[in-house]
Motif scaffolding. Structure first.
Motif, short mmCIF file in Angstrom:
data_model
loop_
_atom_site.label_atom_id
_atom_site.label_comp_id
_atom_site.label_asym_id
_atom_site.label_seq_id
_atom_site.Cartn_x
_atom_site.Cartn_y
_atom_site.Cartn_z
N THR A 22 0.83 -1.20 0.00
CA THR A 22 0.00 0.00 0.00
C THR A 22 0.87 1.26 0.00
O THR A 22 0.58 2.22 -0.72
CB THR A 22 -0.93 0.00 1.22
OG1 THR A 22 -1.68 -1.21 1.23
CG2 THR A 22 -1.89 1.17 1.18
N SER A 31 0.89 4.02 -2.94
CA SER A 31 0.59 5.44 -2.68
C SER A 31 1.78 6.31 -3.07
O SER A 31 1.60 7.42 -3.59
CB SER A 31 0.21 5.65 -1.22
OG SER A 31 1.32 5.39 -0.39
N ARG A 37 1.62 6.63 -6.85
CA ARG A 37 0.55 7.53 -7.27
C ARG A 37 0.92 8.99 -7.02
O ARG A 37 0.67 9.86 -7.86
CB ARG A 37 -0.75 7.20 -6.56
CG ARG A 37 -1.40 5.96 -7.10
CD ARG A 37 -2.72 5.68 -6.42
NE ARG A 37 -3.32 4.46 -6.96
CZ ARG A 37 -4.15 3.70 -6.30
NH1 ARG A 37 -4.50 4.01 -5.06
NH2 ARG A 37 -4.65 2.61 -6.85
N SER A 38 1.50 9.28 -5.88
CA SER A 38 1.87 10.67 -5.58
C SER A 38 3.00 11.13 -6.51
O SER A 38 3.00 12.28 -6.96
CB SER A 38 2.28 10.82 -4.11
OG SER A 38 3.47 10.08 -3.86
#
Length: 123
Positions: free
Chosen positions: A21, A25, A28-29
């Motif tokens: 996870t 994340s 994605r950032s």
């Protein structure tokens, strides 16, 4: 001692899921942070591709114009050669006609001279 605690299977699975996870994340950032620059790079690539295509089209237009010019020049040269050949043929024909006329005149003059000599001998 590497692992001081006694980790159970559920703990290890939870840690693995948390790590996945966190990686997702972070990806994605990073992707959203890099989006403006990637869009700019994509725009630059599109502009470069369009410029390359325009240069290719210009080269094709230049080649086409050059080939048309060469074809036109070849046609003009062919026409000039044909005109020269026609002029030479006409000149030879006129020259031949002039020779025929001269030969005919010389033949008539010789005939008249012989006739005059015969008449002079008879008289």
């Amino acid at each position: 001692m590497k692992n001081a605690r006694n980790n159970e299977l559920a703990d290890r699975r939870m840690a693995s899921a948390d790590a996945k996870t966190a990686l997702l994340s972070a990806y994605r950032s990073a992707k959203t942070a890099a989006e403006p620059t990637s869009l700019a790079r994509q725009g630059e690539r599109i502009a470069v591709a369009a410029a390359r295509e325009e240069r290719r089209l210009e080269r094709e237009r230049v080649k086409l114009a050059e080939s048309e010019r060469l074809v036109t020049e070849a046609a003009e040269q062919l026409e000039a050669v044909a005109a020269k050949a026609r002029a030479e043929t006409e000149a030879r024909e006129k020259n031949r006609i002039a020779h025929v006329i001269e030969d005919e005149a010389a033949r008539k003059a010789e005939r008249d001279r012989r006739y005059a000599n015969r008449k002079a001998r008879q008289a």
